[in-house]
Design an enzyme around this catalytic site. Structure first.
Site, PDB file in Angstrom:
ATOM      1  CB  CYS A   1      -1.667  35.035  11.396  1.00 23.00           C
ATOM      2  SG  CYS A   1      -2.261  36.153  10.137  1.00 23.00           S
ATOM      3  CD  GLU A   2      -1.036  29.379  13.523  1.00 20.37           C
ATOM      4  OE1 GLU A   2      -0.247  29.026  14.425  1.00 20.37           O
ATOM      5  OE2 GLU A   2      -2.272  29.385  13.634  1.00 20.37           O
TER       6      GLU A   2
ATOM      7  CD  GLU B   1      -2.261  -1.067   3.006  1.00 22.22           C
ATOM      8  OE1 GLU B   1      -1.661  -0.412   3.884  1.00 22.22           O
ATOM      9  OE2 GLU B   1      -3.290  -1.695   3.233  1.00 22.22           O
ATOM     10  N   PRO B   2       1.683   1.464  -1.019  1.00 21.22           N
ATOM     11  CG  PRO B   2       2.850   1.470  -3.045  1.00 21.22           C
ATOM     12  CD  PRO B   2       1.847   0.677  -2.244  1.00 21.22           C
ATOM     13  N   GLY B   3       2.102   5.020  -0.759  1.00 24.86           N
ATOM     14  CA  GLY B   3       1.533   6.312  -1.137  1.00 24.86           C
ATOM     15  C   GLY B   3       2.663   7.231  -1.539  1.00 24.86           C
ATOM     16  NE  ARG B   4       6.295   9.770   3.033  1.00 23.81           N
ATOM     17  CZ  ARG B   4       5.781  10.772   3.757  1.00 23.81           C
ATOM     18  NH1 ARG B   4       6.018  12.018   3.402  1.00 23.81           N
ATOM     19  NH2 ARG B   4       5.047  10.530   4.825  1.00 23.81           N
TER      20      ARG B   4
ATOM     21  NE  ARG C   1       5.487  15.392   4.227  1.00 25.78           N
ATOM     22  CZ  ARG C   1       6.790  15.442   4.354  1.00 25.78           C
ATOM     23  NH1 ARG C   1       7.491  16.360   3.740  1.00 25.78           N
ATOM     24  NH2 ARG C   1       7.416  14.569   5.097  1.00 25.78           N
TER      25      ARG C   1
ATOM     26  CE1 TYR D   1      -0.195  10.736   3.389  1.00 19.67           C
ATOM     27  CE2 TYR D   1       2.027  10.365   2.565  1.00 19.67           C
ATOM     28  CZ  TYR D   1       0.809   9.873   2.998  1.00 19.67           C
ATOM     29  OH  TYR D   1       0.612   8.522   3.042  1.00 19.67           O
TER      30      TYR D   1
ATOM     31  CE1 TYR E   1       3.272  14.541  10.226  1.00 17.45           C
ATOM     32  CE2 TYR E   1       3.557  15.219   7.948  1.00 17.45           C
ATOM     33  CZ  TYR E   1       2.819  14.597   8.926  1.00 17.45           C
ATOM     34  OH  TYR E   1       1.633  14.016   8.589  1.00 17.45           O
TER      35      TYR E   1
HETATM   36  C1  LIG Z   1      -0.889   6.089   5.154  1.00 18.95           C
HETATM   37  C2  LIG Z   1      -0.970   4.622   4.955  1.00 18.95           C
HETATM   38  C3  LIG Z   1      -0.288   4.029   3.883  1.00 18.95           C
HETATM   39  C4  LIG Z   1       0.626   4.785   2.961  1.00 18.95           C
HETATM   40  O1  LIG Z   1       1.782   5.248   3.604  1.00 18.95           O
HETATM   41  P1  LIG Z   1       2.964   5.889   2.739  1.00 18.95           P
HETATM   42  O2  LIG Z   1       3.987   6.260   3.745  1.00 18.95           O
HETATM   43  O3  LIG Z   1       2.420   7.057   2.016  1.00 18.95           O
HETATM   44  O4  LIG Z   1       3.453   4.819   1.814  1.00 18.95           O
HETATM   45  C5  LIG Z   1      -0.465   2.685   3.689  1.00 18.95           C
HETATM   46  N1  LIG Z   1      -1.266   1.939   4.500  1.00 18.95           N
HETATM   47  C6  LIG Z   1      -1.927   2.483   5.543  1.00 18.95           C
HETATM   48  C7  LIG Z   1      -2.778   1.636   6.406  1.00 18.95           C
HETATM   49  C8  LIG Z   1      -1.794   3.844   5.809  1.00 18.95           C
HETATM   50  O5  LIG Z   1      -2.428   4.384   6.854  1.00 18.95           O
END
Ligand SMILES: *Cc1c(COP(=O)(O)O)cnc(C)c1O
Length: 446
Positions: free
Chosen positions: A368-369, A297-300, A336, A397, A340
């Site tokens: 304004c932060e 499940e990659p996102g970033r 971000r 993100y 973070y």
């Molecule tokens: C956010 C999330 C991801 C994706 O994370 P990345 O760091 O963007 O790869 C995958 N699985 C679950 C359950 C998440 O909450």
């Protein structure tokens, strides 16, 4: 200030930033290009701030990831984590490359379906799924729901049974490994809210298998985000999961699937994240010989390096011993750094600014932060009003975490491919800020 605190090496120079990002090029007359499109042309046509994404980069990253899994002979599907970038065009592009979707809300499930991703390529994750969300997931007959607790399992089983259905589920296990990432984005340690403790998993899994509304398909794990310290945390997590699979099977319980989660990091500055091949190796080592259907499940990793936030300098302000470059982008656009302490590379767009001598500047937004700060003491050339800059690696993100704080409408989004480009989300109009708001009639009329 937390910003930049984790780094001890000097900031990369502008040419170094550029050299690491093949989708970008500095043309001596047109300035910074993404693929073949001058970013100045996009700014002139749609204004700033604007998110700009490279379709070629998105495609090549999706292909690299799927290719690495194939090369490792892993039967693994890729479910893109929609929360990292839910734009419809990007979801469609990734779907065309063979990605399904990992969603965490009804909104994301609807977006994934609108992008043409079929239900059987969608996984629903998240610690607080509502009954309404579960109902939709059942109606769409999605691939599986990843359960995070016994309580949630009871709720889903009863709901599915009342609908005359059995819903495919996996149990999210917390393997108690430290992903070595920022504390706000680590999720696989014992004290985190996510999943069930690995010690409790065998008993709960057996209990799930007896619930009439559930068809228990296996296990899920996700240990955190922006993991850059090599593959060791992954290897540790997948080994523990592999042992759990064997233990469950020894009890006679079926475990056909494991969802290996996301979290693969990217190089915002000079981090050395694991490669897709190394991730595939870690999965293979822990789970490869168990005859499992696997998924990640990659996102970033897929979208982060493909995007930038294009912004214009409003003004440069000199203060005693400090130079502030004030942009028209802010923390409401890219959260971000404020959230973070994240580091993002910043490149000027004009060739003259790119070549000019650099001196330290604080790059800030107009909100304004004090935390509305993109960079501290960053070596940058003089950036007079109207100069354009690109804030790099903002594809994940970025837009997805935007808000309208300070009543700033959401920025436009643009997709570039070769010499073509298109708006994939219009800039929000000011009327959207008022839409749906009402003054109760007991208040005095204005
Ligand atoms: C956010 C999330 C991801 C994706 O994370 P990345 O760091 O963007 O790869 C995958 N699985 C679950 C359950 C998440 O909450």
């Amino acid at each position: 200030m937390a910003l930049d605190a984790a780094y001890t090496t000097p900031d990369p120079s502008l040419p170094e930033l550029l050299a690491e990002r093949p989708m970008l090029r500095m043309d001596p007359s047109a300035g910074l290009l993404m693929e073949e499109v001058p970013l100045a042309r996009i700014a002139a046509a749609v204004g700033t701030p604007t998110w700009v994404y490279s379709a070629t980069t998105l495609r090549s990253r999706a292909r690299a990831l799927l290719g690495a899994l194939k090369d490792a002979a892993l039967p693994a599907e890729v479910h893109f984590a929609v929360k990292s970038n839910p734009n419809l065009a990007i979801l469609s592009l990734l779907a065309a490359e063979g990605c399904g979707a990992d969603v965490v809300s009804e909104g994301e499930l609807r977006l994934a379906r609108a992008a043409g991703i079929p239900g059987h390529h969608i996984v629903f994750s998240g610690v607080g799924k509502t009954e309404r969300e579960m109902r939709l997931a059942i109606a769409e007959d999605i691939h599986q729901i990843n359960l995070e607790s016994a309580e949630e399992a009871v709720m889903l089983s009863a709901l599915a049974e009342s609908l005359g259905r059995r819903m495919r589920v996996a149990l999210r296990v917390n393997p108690d490994v430290d992903a070595g990432t920022h504390e706000k984005i680590t999720t696989g340690k014992a004290e985190n809210k996510f999943g069930v403790a690995i010690e409790e998993a065998p008993e709960l899994y057996a209990r799930l298998c007896r619930m009439p509304g559930l068809e228990v398909m296996g296990l899920a794990v996700h240990i955190g985000s922006q993991i850059t310290g090599g593959v060791r945390p992954y290897v540790a997590a997948y080994r523990r999961l592999g042992e759990l699979v064997s233990a469950l099977r020894a009890q006679g319980l079926p475990v056909p699937r494991v969802d290996c989660g996301g979290g693969l990091g990217i190089a915002y500055r000079d981090e050395q994240p694991a490669s897709p091949a190394a991730l595939a190796g870690a999965i293979h080592e822990g789970l490869g010989n168990l005859g499992l259907q696997l998924m990640i499940e990659p996102g970033r990793w897929l979208v982060g390096p493909a995007g930038m936030l294009l912004s214009q300098v409003v003004i440069e302000k000199q203060a005693p011993g400090r130079r502030f470059v004030i942009l028209d982008a802010a923390m409401n656009d890219l959260a971000r750094p404020a959230m973070y302490g994240a580091w993002h590379g910043i490149l000027p767009v004009s060739p003259a600014a790119y070549r000019a001598p650099a001196s330290p500047a604080d790059v800030v937004g107009p909100v304004c932060e004090s935390s509305d700060t993109f960079a501290v003491a960053r070596p940058l050339p003089a950036l007079p009003p109207g100069e354009l800059v690109g804030i790099l690696d903002a594809g994940a993100y970025g837009a997805s975490m935007s808000s309208t704080y300070n009543s700033r409408p959401l920025a436009a989004e643009v997709l570039v491919e070769g010499s073509q480009w298109a708006v994939i989300r219009e800039r929000q109009g000011f009327e959207a800020l008022l839409a749906g708001q009402r003054r109760p009639d007991w208040l005095a009329p204005a």
